[in-house]
Design a protein around this motif. Structure first.
Motif, PDB file in Angstrom:
ATOM      1  N   VAL A 145       0.832  -1.241  -0.116  1.00 44.15           N
ATOM      2  CA  VAL A 145       0.053   0.077   0.043  1.00 44.15           C
ATOM      3  C   VAL A 145       0.957   1.292   0.170  1.00 44.15           C
ATOM      4  N   VAL A 146       2.007   1.262   0.797  1.00 43.68           N
ATOM      5  CA  VAL A 146       2.837   2.423   0.691  1.00 43.68           C
ATOM      6  C   VAL A 146       3.505   2.607  -0.447  1.00 43.68           C
ATOM      7  N   GLN A 147       3.770   1.590  -1.260  1.00 42.07           N
ATOM      8  CA  GLN A 147       4.486   1.697  -2.584  1.00 42.07           C
ATOM      9  C   GLN A 147       3.220   2.404  -3.506  1.00 42.07           C
ATOM     10  N   ALA A 148       2.172   1.777  -3.392  1.00 42.48           N
ATOM     11  CA  ALA A 148       1.144   2.366  -4.166  1.00 42.48           C
ATOM     12  C   ALA A 148       0.837   3.867  -3.954  1.00 42.48           C
ATOM     13  N   LEU A 149       0.898   4.258  -2.827  1.00 41.79           N
ATOM     14  CA  LEU A 149       0.718   5.553  -2.319  1.00 41.79           C
ATOM     15  C   LEU A 149       1.761   6.462  -2.911  1.00 41.79           C
ATOM     16  N   LYS A 150       3.042   6.002  -2.972  1.00 41.12           N
ATOM     17  CA  LYS A 150       3.966   6.726  -3.457  1.00 41.12           C
ATOM     18  C   LYS A 150       3.873   6.930  -5.087  1.00 41.12           C
ATOM     19  N   VAL A 151       3.157   6.101  -5.726  1.00 39.30           N
ATOM     20  CA  VAL A 151       2.995   6.388  -7.100  1.00 39.30           C
ATOM     21  C   VAL A 151       1.752   7.237  -7.372  1.00 39.30           C
ATOM     22  N   CYS A 152       0.667   7.327  -6.585  1.00 38.91           N
ATOM     23  CA  CYS A 152      -0.595   7.991  -6.889  1.00 38.91           C
ATOM     24  C   CYS A 152      -0.664   9.359  -6.156  1.00 38.91           C
ATOM     25  N   LEU A 153      -0.081   9.509  -5.194  1.00 39.29           N
ATOM     26  CA  LEU A 153      -0.046  10.920  -4.604  1.00 39.29           C
ATOM     27  C   LEU A 153       0.475  11.952  -5.338  1.00 39.29           C
ATOM     28  N   PRO A 154       1.628  11.752  -5.921  1.00 35.48           N
ATOM     29  CA  PRO A 154       1.982  12.840  -6.935  1.00 35.48           C
ATOM     30  C   PRO A 154       1.215  13.296  -8.031  1.00 35.48           C
ATOM     31  N   GLN A 208      -0.463  16.802  -8.809  1.00 34.42           N
ATOM     32  CA  GLN A 208      -0.188  17.357 -10.236  1.00 34.42           C
ATOM     33  C   GLN A 208      -1.355  17.269 -11.312  1.00 34.42           C
ATOM     34  N   THR A 209      -2.111  16.613 -10.962  1.00 31.02           N
ATOM     35  CA  THR A 209      -3.225  16.596 -12.203  1.00 31.02           C
ATOM     36  C   THR A 209      -4.471  17.367 -11.915  1.00 31.02           C
ATOM     37  N   GLU A 210      -4.596  18.600 -12.675  1.00 33.18           N
ATOM     38  CA  GLU A 210      -5.348  19.533 -12.569  1.00 33.18           C
ATOM     39  C   GLU A 210      -6.890  19.143 -12.944  1.00 33.18           C
ATOM     40  N   GLN A 211      -6.850  18.418 -14.003  1.00 32.97           N
ATOM     41  CA  GLN A 211      -8.261  17.908 -14.557  1.00 32.97           C
ATOM     42  C   GLN A 211      -7.940  16.250 -14.527  1.00 32.97           C
ATOM     43  N   ASP A 212      -8.883  15.794 -14.180  1.00 38.82           N
ATOM     44  CA  ASP A 212      -8.920  14.304 -14.291  1.00 38.82           C
ATOM     45  C   ASP A 212      -9.170  13.827 -15.841  1.00 38.82           C
ATOM     46  N   TRP A 213      -8.698  12.775 -15.864  1.00 43.22           N
ATOM     47  CA  TRP A 213      -8.778  12.007 -17.246  1.00 43.22           C
ATOM     48  C   TRP A 213      -9.989  11.937 -17.607  1.00 43.22           C
TER      49      TRP A 213
END
Length: 214
Positions: A188-197, A201-206
């Motif tokens: 879970v920690v590894q996944a959070l390090k991927v998705c939190l940035p 940084q993403t202003e508008q969702d895909w």
């Protein structure tokens, strides 16, 4: 400097650990980059005190983003919650012995709030990195949903702060001898390090297809 506030819950329902807090705690004081630091706070699994603790720490840390984590036994992946409802219906008592039934989270509040995180962008990055993750459309009716709804209600007055909720499966230690899905807090920690940035940084969702058919 910007701050990401992560919360996890204390153990509940007869469990001795809660992987949501194990994952959040492991990231306390970790820097995502030179400008963003994570701070972690444990919430009580009680209807009376969880929102007060959350609000106090939002005031304390003044985060740019708040992600609350919760344990959801039976889930098989990282489940990002899309919607919080203004409804409490406790199947079991909380850690203070309270068991409210058919009560609102916030009296006279709207029926529901949506997460303000770019969930589809976050999911896409997680899938590319090999993590099992999905968007959920029900956060339940226990303390997790109460905290999610209360968070989004609070952030109505702080539109610059993004917020959301993530349910995670049991940890492997909780399912020894049982045929239930699990995910280690370390994963879970590894996944959070991927998705939190991505969330920051993403202003508008895909705009990509998602949703469910049932």
């Amino acid at each position: 400097m910007a701050t990401v506030l992560l919360t996890g819950f204390e153990p509940f329902g007869g469990e001795s650990i809660n992987p949501s807090w194990q994952a959040a705690q492991a990231l306390d004081a970790v820097w995502l980059d030179d400008e963003v630091q994570i701070r972690a706070v444990q919430l009580p699994c009680t209807f009376a005190d969880s929102l007060q603790t959350l609000e106090q720490n939002i005031s304390r840390f003044k985060p740019a983003l708040v992600l609350c984590l919760g344990q959801a036994g039976g889930r098989t992946d990282l489940s990002f919650e899309k919607v919080a409802i203004n409804h409490i219906d406790a199947r079991i008592a909380d850690n203070a012995g309270a068991q409210p039934i058919d009560q609102p989270v916030i009296a006279q509040g709207p029926a529901a709030y949506f997460s303000t995180l770019p969930l589809k962008a976050m999911l896409s990055h997680l899938h590319q990195a090999g993590f099992a993750a999905s968007i959920s459309y029900s956060a339940g009716t226990f303390v997790c949903n109460q905290v999610f709804y209360g968070l989004m209600h609070l952030l109505q007055n702080q539109p610059q702060v993004r917020g959301g909720f993530l349910h995670i499966p049991y940890s492997p230690a909780q399912v020894l001898g049982k045929q239930q899905a699990s995910m280690s807090p370390e994963l879970v920690v590894q996944a959070l390090k991927v998705c939190l940035p991505v969330a920051l940084q993403t202003e508008q969702d895909w705009l990509i297809a998602g949703g469910t058919l049932d």
